[in-house]
Structure formats: C-alpha cells, structure tokens
Design a protein around this motif. Structure first.
Motif, PDB file in Angstrom:
ATOM      1  N   LEU A  97      18.288  76.657   1.323  1.00  0.00           N
ATOM      2  CA  LEU A  97      19.286  77.244   0.798  1.00  0.00           C
ATOM      3  C   LEU A  97      18.898  77.611  -0.820  1.00  0.00           C
ATOM      4  N   ASN A  98      18.384  76.730  -1.344  1.00  0.00           N
ATOM      5  CA  ASN A  98      17.860  77.102  -2.572  1.00  0.00           C
ATOM      6  C   ASN A  98      16.705  78.339  -2.838  1.00  0.00           C
ATOM      7  N   VAL A  99      16.143  78.472  -1.927  1.00  0.00           N
ATOM      8  CA  VAL A  99      15.290  79.799  -1.899  1.00  0.00           C
ATOM      9  C   VAL A  99      16.094  80.920  -1.802  1.00  0.00           C
ATOM     10  N   VAL A 100      17.293  80.693  -0.976  1.00  0.00           N
ATOM     11  CA  VAL A 100      18.006  81.923  -0.671  1.00  0.00           C
ATOM     12  C   VAL A 100      18.873  82.298  -1.945  1.00  0.00           C
ATOM     13  N   VAL A 101      19.617  81.327  -2.165  1.00  0.00           N
ATOM     14  CA  VAL A 101      20.634  81.361  -3.483  1.00  0.00           C
ATOM     15  C   VAL A 101      19.955  81.227  -4.785  1.00  0.00           C
ATOM     16  N   GLY A 102      19.217  79.977  -4.795  1.00  0.00           N
ATOM     17  CA  GLY A 102      18.553  79.649  -6.233  1.00  0.00           C
ATOM     18  C   GLY A 102      17.316  80.689  -6.637  1.00  0.00           C
ATOM     19  N   PHE A 103      16.370  80.887  -5.921  1.00  0.00           N
ATOM     20  CA  PHE A 103      15.391  81.655  -6.161  1.00  0.00           C
ATOM     21  C   PHE A 103      15.695  83.254  -6.238  1.00  0.00           C
ATOM     22  N   ALA A 104      16.227  83.698  -4.994  1.00  0.00           N
ATOM     23  CA  ALA A 104      16.649  85.109  -4.911  1.00  0.00           C
ATOM     24  C   ALA A 104      17.880  85.628  -5.376  1.00  0.00           C
ATOM     25  N   GLY A 105      18.682  84.493  -5.319  1.00  0.00           N
ATOM     26  CA  GLY A 105      20.032  84.976  -5.890  1.00  0.00           C
ATOM     27  C   GLY A 105      21.039  85.560  -5.083  1.00  0.00           C
ATOM     28  N   LEU A 106      20.769  85.549  -3.710  1.00  0.00           N
ATOM     29  CA  LEU A 106      21.587  85.798  -2.847  1.00  0.00           C
ATOM     30  C   LEU A 106      22.680  84.690  -2.260  1.00  0.00           C
ATOM     31  N   LEU A 107      23.909  85.139  -2.150  1.00  0.00           N
ATOM     32  CA  LEU A 107      24.839  84.384  -1.961  1.00  0.00           C
ATOM     33  C   LEU A 107      25.138  84.259  -0.530  1.00  0.00           C
ATOM     34  N   ASP A 108      24.724  83.173   0.200  1.00  0.00           N
ATOM     35  CA  ASP A 108      24.643  82.962   1.438  1.00  0.00           C
ATOM     36  C   ASP A 108      25.899  81.997   1.921  1.00  0.00           C
ATOM     37  N   LEU A 109      26.993  82.317   2.345  1.00  0.00           N
ATOM     38  CA  LEU A 109      28.167  81.171   2.619  1.00  0.00           C
ATOM     39  C   LEU A 109      27.814  80.674   4.245  1.00  0.00           C
ATOM     40  N   GLY A 110      26.914  81.047   4.959  1.00  0.00           N
ATOM     41  CA  GLY A 110      26.914  80.689   6.410  1.00  0.00           C
ATOM     42  C   GLY A 110      25.666  80.224   6.723  1.00  0.00           C
ATOM     43  N   TYR A 111      25.183  79.438   5.780  1.00  0.00           N
ATOM     44  CA  TYR A 111      23.763  79.020   6.133  1.00  0.00           C
ATOM     45  C   TYR A 111      23.547  78.183   7.254  1.00  0.00           C
ATOM     46  N   VAL A 112      24.720  77.314   7.705  1.00  0.00           N
ATOM     47  CA  VAL A 112      24.709  76.479   8.676  1.00  0.00           C
ATOM     48  C   VAL A 112      24.479  77.430  10.354  1.00  0.00           C
ATOM     49  N   GLY A 113      24.644  78.743   9.915  1.00  0.00           N
ATOM     50  CA  GLY A 113      24.244  79.598  11.308  1.00  0.00           C
ATOM     51  C   GLY A 113      22.730  79.291  11.796  1.00  0.00           C
ATOM     52  N   PHE A 114      21.890  79.404  10.702  1.00  0.00           N
ATOM     53  CA  PHE A 114      20.417  79.315  10.958  1.00  0.00           C
ATOM     54  C   PHE A 114      20.201  77.835  11.467  1.00  0.00           C
ATOM     55  N   PHE A 115      20.676  76.959  10.785  1.00  0.00           N
ATOM     56  CA  PHE A 115      20.772  75.610  11.582  1.00  0.00           C
ATOM     57  C   PHE A 115      21.010  75.469  12.947  1.00  0.00           C
ATOM     58  N   ALA A 116      22.238  76.064  13.324  1.00  0.00           N
ATOM     59  CA  ALA A 116      22.728  76.047  14.672  1.00  0.00           C
ATOM     60  C   ALA A 116      21.588  76.839  15.510  1.00  0.00           C
ATOM     61  N   VAL A 117      21.314  77.815  15.082  1.00  0.00           N
ATOM     62  CA  VAL A 117      20.259  78.733  15.895  1.00  0.00           C
ATOM     63  C   VAL A 117      18.879  77.824  16.189  1.00  0.00           C
ATOM     64  N   GLY A 118      18.414  77.221  15.099  1.00  0.00           N
ATOM     65  CA  GLY A 118      17.260  76.346  15.496  1.00  0.00           C
ATOM     66  C   GLY A 118      17.472  75.149  16.374  1.00  0.00           C
ATOM     67  N   ALA A 119      18.982  74.426  16.168  1.00  0.00           N
ATOM     68  CA  ALA A 119      19.206  73.216  17.082  1.00  0.00           C
ATOM     69  C   ALA A 119      19.526  73.798  18.449  1.00  0.00           C
ATOM     70  N   TYR A 120      20.314  74.949  18.462  1.00  0.00           N
ATOM     71  CA  TYR A 120      20.487  75.411  20.019  1.00  0.00           C
ATOM     72  C   TYR A 120      19.290  75.780  20.910  1.00  0.00           C
ATOM     73  N   THR A 121      18.234  76.458  20.048  1.00  0.00           N
ATOM     74  CA  THR A 121      17.175  76.915  20.850  1.00  0.00           C
ATOM     75  C   THR A 121      16.402  75.897  21.518  1.00  0.00           C
ATOM     76  N   VAL A 122      16.256  74.792  20.818  1.00  0.00           N
ATOM     77  CA  VAL A 122      15.516  73.647  21.080  1.00  0.00           C
ATOM     78  C   VAL A 122      16.464  73.020  22.266  1.00  0.00           C
ATOM     79  N   ALA A 123      17.943  72.863  22.083  1.00  0.00           N
ATOM     80  CA  ALA A 123      18.598  72.404  23.073  1.00  0.00           C
ATOM     81  C   ALA A 123      18.427  73.079  24.558  1.00  0.00           C
ATOM     82  N   LEU A 124      18.602  74.181  24.342  1.00  0.00           N
ATOM     83  CA  LEU A 124      18.419  75.312  25.637  1.00  0.00           C
ATOM     84  C   LEU A 124      16.978  75.064  26.410  1.00  0.00           C
ATOM     85  N   LEU A 125      15.990  74.917  25.531  1.00  0.00           N
ATOM     86  CA  LEU A 125      14.606  74.959  26.155  1.00  0.00           C
ATOM     87  C   LEU A 125      14.351  73.525  26.569  1.00  0.00           C
TER      88      LEU A 125
END
Lengths: 391, 316
Positions: A97-125
């Motif tokens: 998130l530091n890359v998104v918010v801290g470096f590029a200055g883009l405010l991302d309030l839904g970062y958990v979404g990517f966490f979920a995508v990663g976890a769910y893909t592994v679970a599905l497979l």
C-alpha cells in the motif's frame, strides 16, 4: 528496471530541477540523528548493518528467551510465532500500500480487495472444496494467484486512475466491497462456508515431518520474512528508478509532471499493479498458513487498518511502512489475554477502541508519521511555516 | 434477472427507495459540507450518526420504552418523537464538534498534510464505534414501535405509509432549511466564502475557525435527524450501523458531486431508488454492489459527480 536506474549518480535524485540550493542546505542540516549517521557510513558498513537487522528479525521468534525484556514483548493470548506471522503479512500489505499511497500518492481505501483476490485464487485452485477440483499444490497456485491479483489491479486501475484523489478513494473502496459481496453471495466462492484444507507450502524435514505444519508458525514467519526482504529490495530499487521518480513527480503535482513529459496514467498503473501484486502476495501467504478462509476474512476495516498503518509509520518511507504495518498487528495481539483492572474482561475486546485512540495521538504529535521520509519531513516543516496566522 | 418482478413492484420499490434515499441524503450532507469547506473526507461522520441513533433510544428508554412496548397514544408519540429528535440532534452535534476539536483542529494548527486528517478521522471513528460496540456487547438494540406503519393512501399496488411520508417530508424540510441557511444567511455566506477561498475569506474578516466548527455542527444536526429516521425505519441499530450506512452516504455524496448540497440530495435519492430496483432485479445481496457499479459508471462520464462540486458556487 530501466537502465537509467543503474546509471543515475545519486539514488535520491528527485525530479530534475527540483533540488533547490535551500533544499540541499536543509538536507545537510537535517542529517543529524540516527538516520544522518547511517547515511554518512560507507556502503559496506550500511550493508552490514542491514544484514544484521535481517538476522535479528529472523531471530525474533526467540525474543521471549531474553530475561526481563523478552516476556514483556511477546504476546500472551496468542502464541508468539503466530503473532509474528500475522505481523509479517500486515507488513507485506503495508509495503504494497505504501507503493500506491506513499510513492504514487493515490489514495486506495480498498486495498484488501487485492489481498482477497490473491487468497481466493489460491483457494479456488488448491482447496478440495473448490468447484474447479484441480487441487493443485500451494506452490503451483501461487504464481496464478499473484498474476490474477496484478491483473485485477490493472483492470481496476485502467478506467479509474483518471479520477482525482478523493474520487479514486471511493471507487477503490467500492471495489473492495464488490469483491466481498461477490465472495459472500456467489456459490463458486462459497460465502461464509469458505474454503477449508487449502494446502500449506511444501517441504519436509529430514525425519519426514512437514516444515509448514499446523502447530508451529515459526517457518511461516521465516517464509514471510524472506518474502518481505525480497519485496523491500524490489520496491527500493523501483523507487530509485525512473519509475520512482515519475511517482514522485505525480504525487507532488500531477499537471506539472504531465507537462514535463511524465506519462502519468502509465506510471499510476505501474503503482497500482505493483501494489496489487504485493497485496496478492500477502493473500497467498495468508491462505497458505491459515488453510481456511471465508468471506468474513476480507472486511473493509482491514484495508483501513493497513492504510492507518502506512500513514502512521510514515507514508512514502519503506522503514515507516514496515513499522506501521507491524504496529497495527502487534498492538491488538499484545492486548489479547490481558485483563483490564475495572471490568476484568479481556482487553482484546477493546483492541480497536484503544487502537483508534493511539492513532489519533500519534497523528497529532507526528502528522508526518513515526519514521517519515526525509522529503516529507521537510515538506511538513515548510507547511508549518506557512500556517496562516488568521484562524 | 427478475424483470417482471421489477415492473410489477415498481411503485412500492420507488416509495421505499425514496424513503431510504431521504435518510442517505441527510447523512450525506455531513460529508458534503465538510468536504466543500475543508476538502477532506470526514471519515468520522458515520459515528456522529451512530451516536445520534443511540441517543434517541436512550431518551425513549427513560420513558420505559423498548422494542416490546406497545405503541403509545398519538399525542405522546409526537412528544416522544420531538424529544428523540432533540436528543439525537444534540448528541450528534456535540459529537461532530468533538471530533473536529480532537481529530482535526490540532492537525489544522500544524497545517498537516491531508492524509493525516483522514487517518485521525479513521482513528476517531474506530474509537467511537468500538467503544459503543464494547458497551453494547456488539448486540443489536431494538427500537420502540413509536409509529406503526399504516397505509395513508394507495396507488395501484403502491402503499404509502405514514412513516415513509414522515421520513420524506422531514428530510426534504431539513434540507430546504439548510439550503436557505447556506444561501441566505450571513453565517451561510461565511461558509460559502471559506469554501471558495479560505485565505481571501479570512482576509475579508470571516472567522475561519468558527465557520469550520459551524460546518461540522450543521453536518451533525442533519446526521442526528437521519439517525432518528433510520431507527424508526429499520427498527434496530448496532455499533456498526453508522459505518455501513456511512459508506452509502459517502457514495451518494460523490454521486451527486461532493461539496454540493443539492448534489447530496439528488445522489441520496437516486442511490436509494437504485438500490431497491437492483435488489429486486438481482436479489438483495447485490444491492451495494449495484450502487458502486453505478457510481463508477457515472464518474467515468462525469468525473465530478452529477451536479459538480461547488459549495462555494452554490449561489455565488
């Protein structure tokens, strides 16, 4: 990395022309304290110290053995290695998130979404509960999980990154909510029932016992730490490259950056994709350790917590993000199993209330974060001077 | 996809959507007002609403009312409603001022970066909602049945109840008053001036600190009214009620153009309607997903929301 990165003389080179004489002077004056001392050492000493830090981090599971101080540090209501593993994936998320918010200055309030995508893909497979019935091993599922997470970052980023800061915030928040709703309400993602028996990472000891078992969380923590170190190296190099300088320019003034020839959309997408990748990394680690997850795992409060960690630690600074990420996981875990003196209930119930108060106090006294990036600290000093006398 | 259901129930869906939208719109005003003046997302506004929704319940509790009591006589209902409204408005207003004082003012004095404000607001929000959560053991709290929903008139299969009329009328009335206040009064002119250009406004003798407090207070008052309406409509409240509805209210504010009062009204009503249509079309669980998809689509076409973002230019 691009070739410019390796040939650039000073790693901290900001946007061309941005270093004024005053700023240079400031930088010299600013070099007091630990960080100034660290910066003056020769590269070998610095590298040695870094390695020493890494070794100490690997030894953290045994910190409880130290007399007197050790028992104060370790958590009570949750076993210490598990708490450390929790910290490791929070740190990973904070770094991303530091890359998104801290470096590029883009405010991302839904970062958990990517966490979920990663976890769910592994679970599905990999989980036997999945409709795919592939039941791959963890190692085979991880690359796919990361790729899908990164792709989701690009897919979300492409239409939305044209939006201005606060609008981006609500759109990302909506993205995380949609992921959660989809996970809750579709049959494929199994809602509350979730996925069980997600395989652990592979590997066996000489005596045939699996390294990554259920009881002992230390190997998971070490794996997490190794991943964190790789991520730190990668992110640091990116920040010092052409990409990093573009992020800086976008963060400071998007219009000016565009006029100077920075392709803003492209580099914003970079930030989003890398952030999503690291978030997905946290997700696959989480899935591999827990073995079970359902849609309740990915509540929105989670992203907000990570964001609080990044800003509290010092947004735009890798050390700050690590500290912030570790704190948001450590403080609640440390409160677990402690009785409060008045009602004699577990303080764990109060963890977020206490945590909320701690955030306010930290931000009021250090609005730039606990370990701010040097540039941010200077900016803040300038801003404080600019305070309008009329209130 | 259930189109026939949508067409069949279009009337009832519209009226429930309007009632829900009215509550969301009132709530959204708090976000829009603060954003219009300070350019900040007031994350703690959801907890302003939350405390309001508990305040009126506590007052009604003083009269021995809980979710199992019988509906009192008409006269006492009116009295109780007024008392509940006053309590919610007062508590919400105080909370909003308190949040401003604790989480925003110290940072403003130091001219901190905008992200720092967001984080202290998140801290305040966590602190308040979790404290309420601990104190209520995270249970839901029932609302006394002050108003038994009764059909006032029926058009086709659209049954308009007294509660829905009350909610919509009260919401529109408070929004009309707020609009008049911002656009006509001297204090309102101050708010618009600070929204347009804080420094020039300060040079012209507007007390910036006071205007900011006033903006938080106004948002709190509206959230208080919304909280009472919410209690009556939903029938229960919970420690995270503010957070969940807050996301919708914020979406509504952005949808209409954040910083724009009439935009909040439009966005709220639109969101309420859309959610009900979408719930009938795709099933209830997709209600929130639909509102976010709509938001993204609208922002792609109109990046500053439907009516644009201008508290300052509301009536320049």
């Amino acid at each position: 990395m691009t070739t410019e990165a390796t040939s650039s003389p000073a790693p901290q080179t900001p946007v061309p022309g941005a270093v004024s004489a005053r700023e240079k002077k400031n930088r010299r004056q600013d070099s007091g304290g630990v960080r100034g001392w660290f910066g003056r050492q020769n590269p070998w000493v610095r590298a040695g110290l870094m390695v020493l830090f890494a070794v100490l981090a690997f030894l953290l599971p045994y910190v409880g053995e130290i007399p007197l101080i050790g028992p104060q540090i370790v958590t009570q209501g949750i076993d210490w290695p598990s708490a450390l593993f929790n910290m490791s994936y929070y740190v990973l998320l904070a770094l991303g998130l530091n890359v998104v918010v801290g470096f590029a200055g883009l405010l991302d309030l839904g970062y958990v979404g990517f966490f979920a995508v990663g976890a769910y893909t592994v679970a599905l497979l990999s989980s036997p509960d999945s409709v795919l019935r592939t039941e791959w091993g963890w190692t085979a599922a991880v690359p796919i999980g990361l790729a899908v997470a990164m792709l989701s970052g690009l897919v979300l980023g492409y239409p939305t990154l044209r939006l201005r800061g606060d609008y981006l915030a609500i759109v990302t928040l909506g993205f995380a909510e949609i992921i959660r709703i989809v996970a809750t309400s579709t049959e494929t993602l199994r809602g509350d029932r979730g996925f069980s028996d997600i395989p652990h990472p592979p590997g066996e000891f000489a005596d045939g016992k699996p390294i990554f078992g259920v009881a002992d969380a230390v190997p998971y923590y070490w794996l997490g730490l190794a991943v964190i170190i790789l991520v730190i190296l990668g992110v640091r190099n990116l920040d010092n490259s052409r990409v990093g300088r573009s992020w800086l320019a976008i963060r400071e003034d998007q219009e000016a950056a565009e006029i100077m020839g920075v392709r803003t959309i492209k580099y914003k997408l970079w930030a989003f994709a890398i952030g999503a990748f690291i978030g997905g990394l946290g997700g696959v680690m989480f899935a591999g350790q827990q073995g079970f997850m359902n849609s309740q795992t990915f509540v929105l409060q989670f992203s907000i917590l990570v964001l609080a960690g990044v800003v509290m630690g010092g947004s735009g600074n890798i050390a700050g993000a690590i500290l912030g990420g570790a704190l948001i996981s450590y403080i609640p875990d440390r409160l677990r199993g402690i009785q409060d003196p008045i009602w004699h209930t577990d303080l764990f119930g109060f963890r977020f209330a206490i945590f909320g108060a701690v955030i306010i106090v930290i931000m009021i006294f250090r609005p730039q974060g606990l370990i701010p990036s040097r540039r941010r600290a200077m900016e803040l000093k300038d801003r404080e001077k600019e305070v309008a006398p009329i209130e | 996809m259930n189109f026939s259901g949508l067409i069949q129930d279009f009337g009832p869906l519209t009226i429930t959507g309007l009632a829900q939208g009215a509550i969301i719109a009132l709530f959204a005003l708090g976000y829009t007002l603060v954003y219009g003046v300070l350019r900040l997302i007031n994350f703690a506004h959801s907890e302003v609403f939350l405390l309001g929704s508990y305040a009126c319940l506590i007052v009604w509790g003083f009269f021995g009312l809980d979710q199992n009591s019988a509906t009192p006589s008409t006269l006492s209902v009116i009295g109780l409603l007024l008392l509940g409204l006053v309590a919610a408005i007062v508590i919400s207003g105080i909370t909003a001022l308190g949040v401003e004082l604790v989480a925003y003012r110290p940072l403003r004095k130091r001219n901190a970066p905008p992200l720092a404000f967001l984080i202290t607001a998140i801290g305040a929000s966590l602190f308040i909602s979790e404290t309420v959560g601990v104190m209520t053991q995270r249970n839901i709290k029932g609302v006394p049945p002050l108003i038994q929903p009764r059909d006032v008139f029926v058009i086709g299969n659209m049954h308009v109840t007294n509660l829905q009329i009350l909610i919509i009328v009260l919401a529109l009335m408070s929004m009309f008053l707020l609009d008049r206040f911002i656009n006509r009064s001297r204090l309102g002119r101050g708010i618009r001036a600070v929204a347009q250009n804080p420094d020039s406004a300060a040079l012209m003798g507007v007390n910036k600190g006071r205007v900011i407090s006033l903006v938080f207070l106004l948002g709190g008052l509206m959230a208080g009214i919304a909280a009472v309406m919410y209690d009556l409509k939903i029938g229960v409240t919970r420690f995270d009620a503010g957070f969940l509805l807050g996301i919708e209210a914020f979406t509504a504010a952005v949808l209409g153009g954040i910083g724009n009062l009439r935009g909040a009204l439009l966005g709220g009503l639109l969101l309420g309607l859309l959610q009900n249509y979408a719930a009938s079309l795709f099933g209830t669980e997709w209600l929130h997903a639909a509102s976010f998809v709509l938001l993204v689509l609208i922002l792609l076409v109109r990046p500053t929301g439907l009516l644009g973002e201008s508290l300052g230019r509301a009536r320049a």
